[in-house]
Design a protein around this motif. Structure first.
Motif, PDB file in Angstrom:
ATOM      1  N   ASP A  43      34.806  39.953  41.906  1.00 31.23           N
ATOM      2  CA  ASP A  43      35.374  39.366  43.122  1.00 31.23           C
ATOM      3  C   ASP A  43      35.693  37.879  42.984  1.00 31.23           C
ATOM      4  O   ASP A  43      36.430  37.325  43.792  1.00 31.23           O
ATOM      5  CB  ASP A  43      34.409  39.557  44.303  1.00 31.23           C
ATOM      6  N   GLN A  44      35.132  37.225  41.976  1.00 33.65           N
ATOM      7  CA  GLN A  44      35.347  35.787  41.875  1.00 33.65           C
ATOM      8  C   GLN A  44      36.760  35.444  41.410  1.00 33.65           C
ATOM      9  O   GLN A  44      37.204  34.307  41.552  1.00 33.65           O
ATOM     10  CB  GLN A  44      34.337  35.173  40.909  1.00 33.65           C
ATOM     11  N   GLU A  45      37.499  36.415  40.889  1.00 33.03           N
ATOM     12  CA  GLU A  45      38.864  36.153  40.476  1.00 33.03           C
ATOM     13  C   GLU A  45      39.780  35.941  41.680  1.00 33.03           C
ATOM     14  O   GLU A  45      40.703  35.136  41.655  1.00 33.03           O
ATOM     15  CB  GLU A  45      39.378  37.320  39.627  1.00 33.03           C
ATOM     16  N   ASN A  46      39.542  36.653  42.781  1.00 26.41           N
ATOM     17  CA  ASN A  46      40.391  36.589  43.973  1.00 26.41           C
ATOM     18  C   ASN A  46      39.762  35.760  45.089  1.00 26.41           C
ATOM     19  O   ASN A  46      40.204  35.832  46.241  1.00 26.41           O
ATOM     20  CB  ASN A  46      40.678  38.011  44.487  1.00 26.41           C
TER      21      ASN A  46
END
Length: 466
Positions: free
Chosen positions: A143-146
């Motif tokens: 989730d840290q990519e978005n």
């Protein structure tokens, strides 16, 4: 006589523990001659034993002092002599300061290609690329990519709203830059308190000057569309009409002033022209009805919905010199008719031109010179005395006004023949009342003439000031 040779048997252990003395007792006494010693059945000359003892002693000293004297650059030769080999003989840290590799390997280049050391982020000219996220990292999260990070500002409550915005509006009254106020309000999360911005601005302006009320009208007009909407403006004036009884306690002129704010907002186009019609027959508050009536009268004076730009008058610095001269002349004439010193003082302060008060002093003194009775003389003296004691007119403005009269008295005397004598008398009365200083009184010009002895002066000559 043949000397019998002495046979001495020495074991290897005894050879190691031989005396440290390099020579035996016979040799010290000067006896010369080669002696041999038998060791393990072998005859060894005494000189060889002596050399062995010297070498053993030198080796023991070398092992004992090797760690302590390693940095001195000293070495021991095969003959036991100390040799100097470069370096600083007196400094034990010579070897520690050497940048060369101690292992004797390498080409002598700096470590890490010059990118190492304290405070060094890399080689000169090195550009770091964006670090890619390692998927195999145990702390990796899909989730840290978005994920998008934003600064969250909490909305202001009623107490924090007034505490935060009051200094902003008061500072605006000093600099008058509406863009700066707009930028500062955009950085705040006003939330549902947007309509309270005009309410707070008008409440502070009611206690200020006419120029502050003019600046408040401009601020509300500039904020409409960027910070607040027309709906918020209407809601703010609704709240002002409801709070008029409380505002009238601190500012008795609040109903008339709020009515002028409403008329100015309608003229600026930020308030609907039908706003006042919506309150017809539905208002029970006396103060609110007075405010709406005031706004209706002002709007009826305009032609075709023309903007009401002069509802608050022009500010002090925005007025022309001709307009100020006319206002001051009307102020003095009204004072001579009414004799109300306090009203004249209030009107002078409402002009908001403290840098132009010397004009009032000049015009007042000229009126005294042009008058023919004692009434004007006394009333102008009382007015200047009151303005001086209340500090409305400063020392510099009072001095500048008198100096202007001194410079123009020759031209005034052409129209008023007795102006010199009247000016001397008025200046003396002002000095006695404490309005002007003694140096300013001494600067008063006079038009004297020569006096002769035949005129009955008893032989005395009059000074030029008489």
């Amino acid at each position: 006589m043949e000397v019998e040779k002495e046979h001495i048997y020495v074991t290897p252990t005894e050879l190691e523990n031989l005396s440290d003395a390099p020579f035996s007792g016979d040799e010290e006494n000067g006896v010369s001659g080669e002696q041999k010693t038998e060791i393990n059945g072998n005859w060894i000359p005494a000189t060889s034993i002596t050399e062995a003892k010297i070498n053993a002693k030198a080796k023991r000293r070398l092992r004992k002092n090797s760690s302590r004297d390693s940095g001195r650059g000293d070495s021991v030769s095969d003959n036991g002599e100390t040799l100097k080999i470069g370096g600083i003989p007196t400094s034990p840290k010579g070897k520690l300061l050497d940048r060369r590799s101690r292992s004797g390997k390498g080409r002598g280049l700096p470590k890490k290609g010059g990118a190492g050391g304290k405070g060094v982020w890399g080689t000169p000219g090195q550009v770091y690329d964006v670090e890619e996220v390692d998927i195999k990292d145990p702390n990796y999260d899909d989730d840290q990519e978005n994920c998008v990070y934003e600064t969250v500002v909490l909305p202001l409550d009623e107490r924090a709203f007034e505490k935060t915005l009051t200094p902003i509006i008061q500072e605006y009254f000093e600099h008058g830059d509406t863009n700066e106020v707009s930028e500062m309000l955009k950085n705040l999360n006003l939330g549902e308190m947007k309509y309270s911005v005009p309410v707070l601005a008008v409440s502070l302006a009611l206690e200020g000057k006419a120029s502050h009320r003019e600046m408040t009208s401009k601020l509300i007009s500039d904020l409409c569309g960027t910070v607040v909407s027309k709906t918020d403006v209407e809601k703010s004036f609704d709240r002002l009409l409801k709070e008029l009884p409380e505002l009238a306690l601190d500012s008795p002129r609040a109903p008339q002033l709020v009515g002028q704010f409403i008329a100015r907002a309608v003229g600026d186009g930020i308030l609907s022209s039908t706003y006042i019609d919506g309150y017809k027959g539905t208002v029970d508050c006396v103060q609110a009805r007075a405010a709406l009536d005031r706004a209706t009268v002002l709007l009826s004076m305009t032609k075709g919905g023309k903007r009401i730009d002069n509802v608050w008058g022009s500010g002090g610095g925005q007025q022309s010199v001709k307009h100020l001269v006319k206002e001051i002349d009307m102020l003095l004439k009204e004072y001579l008719l009414s004799g109300d010193v306090l009203e004249a003082e209030r009107c002078l302060q409402e002009l908001e031109v403290p840098h132009f008060h010397h004009e009032l002093v000049y015009e007042a003194v000229v009126m005294v010179l042009e008058s023919t009775g004692e009434k004007t003389f006394k009333m102008i003296l009382d007015l200047l005395k009151s303005l001086w004691r209340s500090s409305v007119i400063t020392v510099d403005q009072m001095k500048r006004g008198y100096e202007r009269v001194y410079c123009e008295i020759p031209d005034i005397n052409l129209d008023v023949p007795h102006s010199y004598s009247v000016l001397e008398r008025f200046v003396e009365e002002c000095f006695q009342a404490g309005i002007i200083s003694k140096p300013l009184r001494d600067l008063c010009p006079s038009r004297g003439r020569k006096r002769f002895v035949s005129e009955g002066d008893g032989g005395r000559l009059k000074l030029e000031s008489y």
